[in-house]
Design a protein around this motif. Structure first.
Motif, mmCIF file in Angstrom:
data_model
loop_
_atom_site.group_PDB
_atom_site.id
_atom_site.type_symbol
_atom_site.label_atom_id
_atom_site.label_comp_id
_atom_site.label_asym_id
_atom_site.label_seq_id
_atom_site.Cartn_x
_atom_site.Cartn_y
_atom_site.Cartn_z
ATOM 1 N N VAL A 154 -1.103 -4.652 0.453
ATOM 2 C CA VAL A 154 -2.359 -5.316 0.141
ATOM 3 C C VAL A 154 -2.593 -6.414 1.166
ATOM 4 N N GLN A 155 -3.843 -6.697 1.432
ATOM 5 C CA GLN A 155 -4.177 -7.762 2.369
ATOM 6 C C GLN A 155 -4.065 -9.119 1.698
ATOM 7 N N PRO A 156 -3.837 -10.164 2.464
ATOM 8 C CA PRO A 156 -3.826 -11.515 1.883
ATOM 9 C C PRO A 156 -5.104 -11.785 1.101
ATOM 10 N N LEU A 174 -2.881 -12.886 -3.430
ATOM 11 C CA LEU A 174 -1.560 -12.667 -2.856
ATOM 12 C C LEU A 174 -1.466 -13.245 -1.451
ATOM 13 N N LYS A 175 -0.271 -13.736 -1.133
ATOM 14 C CA LYS A 175 0.007 -14.356 0.156
ATOM 15 C C LYS A 175 1.133 -13.597 0.857
ATOM 16 N N ASP A 199 4.526 -13.659 -0.600
ATOM 17 C CA ASP A 199 4.808 -12.893 -1.821
ATOM 18 C C ASP A 199 5.443 -11.534 -1.505
ATOM 19 N N THR A 200 5.545 -11.200 -0.243
ATOM 20 C CA THR A 200 6.127 -9.922 0.161
ATOM 21 C C THR A 200 7.590 -9.834 -0.245
ATOM 22 N N THR A 222 3.990 -5.462 -0.264
ATOM 23 C CA THR A 222 3.806 -5.959 1.094
ATOM 24 C C THR A 222 2.419 -6.571 1.211
ATOM 25 N N VAL A 223 2.386 -7.842 1.573
ATOM 26 C CA VAL A 223 1.123 -8.551 1.752
ATOM 27 C C VAL A 223 0.959 -8.829 3.238
ATOM 28 N N SER A 224 0.027 -8.125 3.836
ATOM 29 C CA SER A 224 -0.136 -8.226 5.284
ATOM 30 C C SER A 224 -1.525 -7.758 5.684
#
Length: 125
Positions: A12-14, A86-87, A90-91, A122-124
């Motif tokens: 997911v994206q930030p 999400l940040k 948080d990954t 995965t937050v990226s």
């Protein structure tokens, strides 16, 4: 033997959201504490959030307060973790955890009785 089956991880994206689910089975008494830990690469496993199925009290790590919400469906023996805003920090691999206690005393790996296999978040961008 208690079994915990997680689902809901992904990329997911930030600023985005995910909802994790954990279905529990195999326990004898319907009074326990269940929740989530996470482990990022090179870091120790840390408690994120948990809930008592009988009393309903909750715990959140400071870094997720206001962004994550834990809930449970006692009829389905399932706990959910709604993760918003999400940040990248948080990954990690998120593990469902089960503690044979009626209320929350401490939420640390040493005191967990059963673990799920984990689901990757995965937050990226």
């Amino acid at each position: 033997q208690v079994q915990l089956v997680e689902s809901g991880g992904g990329l997911v994206q930030p600023g985005g959201s995910l909802r994790l689910s954990c279905a529990a089975s195999g326990f004898r008494l319907d009074r326990y504490v269940i929740g989530w830990f996470r482990q990022a690469p090179g870091r120790e496993r840390e408690g994120v959030s948990c809930i008592s199925t009988y009393i309903g009290n909750t715990y959140y790590q400071d870094s997720v307060k206001g962004r994550f919400t834990i809930s449970r469906d006692n009829a389905r023996h399932t706990v959910y973790l709604q993760m918003n805003n999400l940040k990248p920090d948080d990954t990690g691999v998120y593990y469902c955890a089960f503690q044979e206690t009626v209320t929350i005393v401490t939420w640390e790996p040493t005191f967990i009785h059963y673990w799920g296999n984990g689901t990757l978040v995965t937050v990226s961008s």
